[in-house]
Design a protein around this motif. Structure first.
Motif, PDB file in Angstrom:
ATOM      1  N   LEU A  99       0.828  -1.210   0.000  1.00 40.00           N
ATOM      2  CA  LEU A  99       0.000   0.000   0.000  1.00 40.00           C
ATOM      3  C   LEU A  99       0.862   1.260   0.000  1.00 40.00           C
ATOM      4  N   ALA A 100       1.972   1.223   0.723  1.00 43.75           N
ATOM      5  CA  ALA A 100       2.823   2.413   0.838  1.00 43.75           C
ATOM      6  C   ALA A 100       3.560   2.743  -0.460  1.00 43.75           C
ATOM      7  N   LEU A 101       3.924   1.734  -1.232  1.00 40.71           N
ATOM      8  CA  LEU A 101       4.659   1.987  -2.481  1.00 40.71           C
ATOM      9  C   LEU A 101       3.879   2.893  -3.443  1.00 40.71           C
ATOM     10  N   PRO A 102       2.633   2.567  -3.778  1.00 40.59           N
ATOM     11  CA  PRO A 102       1.900   3.465  -4.668  1.00 40.59           C
ATOM     12  C   PRO A 102       1.539   4.791  -3.999  1.00 40.59           C
ATOM     13  N   VAL A 130      -7.184   5.291  -5.436  1.00 47.99           N
ATOM     14  CA  VAL A 130      -7.131   4.360  -6.571  1.00 47.99           C
ATOM     15  C   VAL A 130      -6.192   3.199  -6.243  1.00 47.99           C
ATOM     16  N   SER A 131      -5.053   3.519  -5.642  1.00 46.26           N
ATOM     17  CA  SER A 131      -4.092   2.462  -5.314  1.00 46.26           C
ATOM     18  C   SER A 131      -4.669   1.487  -4.291  1.00 46.26           C
ATOM     19  N   VAL A 132      -5.477   1.978  -3.392  1.00 47.19           N
ATOM     20  CA  VAL A 132      -6.114   1.108  -2.394  1.00 47.19           C
ATOM     21  C   VAL A 132      -7.063   0.131  -3.082  1.00 47.19           C
ATOM     22  N   VAL A 133      -7.855   0.620  -4.002  1.00 51.57           N
ATOM     23  CA  VAL A 133      -8.796  -0.240  -4.729  1.00 51.57           C
ATOM     24  C   VAL A 133      -8.041  -1.328  -5.490  1.00 51.57           C
ATOM     25  N   VAL A 134      -6.941  -0.954  -6.132  1.00 50.45           N
ATOM     26  CA  VAL A 134      -6.148  -1.938  -6.870  1.00 50.45           C
ATOM     27  C   VAL A 134      -5.587  -2.994  -5.914  1.00 50.45           C
ATOM     28  N   GLN A 135      -5.097  -2.567  -4.751  1.00 47.47           N
ATOM     29  CA  GLN A 135      -4.555  -3.514  -3.786  1.00 47.47           C
ATOM     30  C   GLN A 135      -5.642  -4.452  -3.243  1.00 47.47           C
ATOM     31  N   LEU A 136      -6.819  -3.918  -2.988  1.00 43.81           N
ATOM     32  CA  LEU A 136      -7.923  -4.767  -2.518  1.00 43.81           C
ATOM     33  C   LEU A 136      -8.288  -5.794  -3.587  1.00 43.81           C
ATOM     34  N   PHE A 137      -8.309  -5.365  -4.824  1.00 41.45           N
ATOM     35  CA  PHE A 137      -8.583  -6.277  -5.930  1.00 41.45           C
ATOM     36  C   PHE A 137      -7.505  -7.365  -5.995  1.00 41.45           C
ATOM     37  N   ALA A 138      -6.252  -6.984  -5.796  1.00 42.29           N
ATOM     38  CA  ALA A 138      -5.147  -7.952  -5.828  1.00 42.29           C
ATOM     39  C   ALA A 138      -5.305  -8.993  -4.729  1.00 42.29           C
ATOM     40  N   PHE A 139      -5.725  -8.550  -3.549  1.00 45.49           N
ATOM     41  CA  PHE A 139      -5.928  -9.505  -2.460  1.00 45.49           C
ATOM     42  C   PHE A 139      -7.048 -10.486  -2.810  1.00 45.49           C
ATOM     43  N   LEU A 140      -8.130  -9.968  -3.361  1.00 44.90           N
ATOM     44  CA  LEU A 140      -9.240 -10.852  -3.740  1.00 44.90           C
ATOM     45  C   LEU A 140      -8.810 -11.826  -4.832  1.00 44.90           C
ATOM     46  N   LEU A 141      -7.990 -11.361  -5.755  1.00 45.38           N
ATOM     47  CA  LEU A 141      -7.474 -12.232  -6.805  1.00 45.38           C
ATOM     48  C   LEU A 141      -6.575 -13.322  -6.216  1.00 45.38           C
TER      49      LEU A 141
END
Length: 135
Positions: free
Chosen positions: A61-64, A84-95
């Motif tokens: 989360l800190a990198l982006p 936006v970066s948070v949403v992408v990270q949440l999506f990555a976790f779900l993936l």
């Protein structure tokens, strides 16, 4: 000779650091809410897998967020790209959960490999996410 730090630059530092830390805390809470396991409780109980996975989440989360703040033109811009970066990270976790359906259970059981995998996914996606945030 001008002072290297003045009141204006210090206030900007406080504002951007506040946005970054605020988004990081909110994002970490969001991740904690979508995971079936309770990271903080597991970490308090000494679960290394949970600690490793959650540390990876924080770094991912800190990198982006770093990139968003570095490339932003305003506080609002930094906050939006941070979100936006948070949403992408949440999506990555779900993936990651789709790829490894027992990931949460394995972390709860203290399986280090699951924690390392979770951390790796978070950091990898965070790096890509950060690189994609260009001016």
């Amino acid at each position: 000779m001008d002072a290297p730090i003045n009141a204006y630059s210090f206030l900007n530092f406080l504002a951007y650091a506040g946005i970054g830390i605020g988004v990081l805390v909110l994002a970490a809470l969001a991740v904690s809410m979508i995971t079936p396991h309770r990271e903080l409780s597991l970490i308090r109980a000494g679960n290394t897998a949970a600690a490793t996975g959650f540390a990876g989440t924080l770094i991912g989360l800190a990198l982006p967020l770093h990139s968003a703040i570095s490339n932003s033109v305003s506080l609002v811009d930094a906050a939006i790209w941070g979100a936006v970066s948070v949403v992408v990270q949440l999506f990555a976790f779900l993936l990651a959960r789709l790829v490894s359906p027992k990931l949460s259970q394995q972390i709860t059981e203290g399986q280090i490999g699951a924690g390392v995998f979770s951390a790796g996914v978070s950091v990898s996606v965070g790096l890509i996410n950060a690189a994609a945030m260009t001016p």
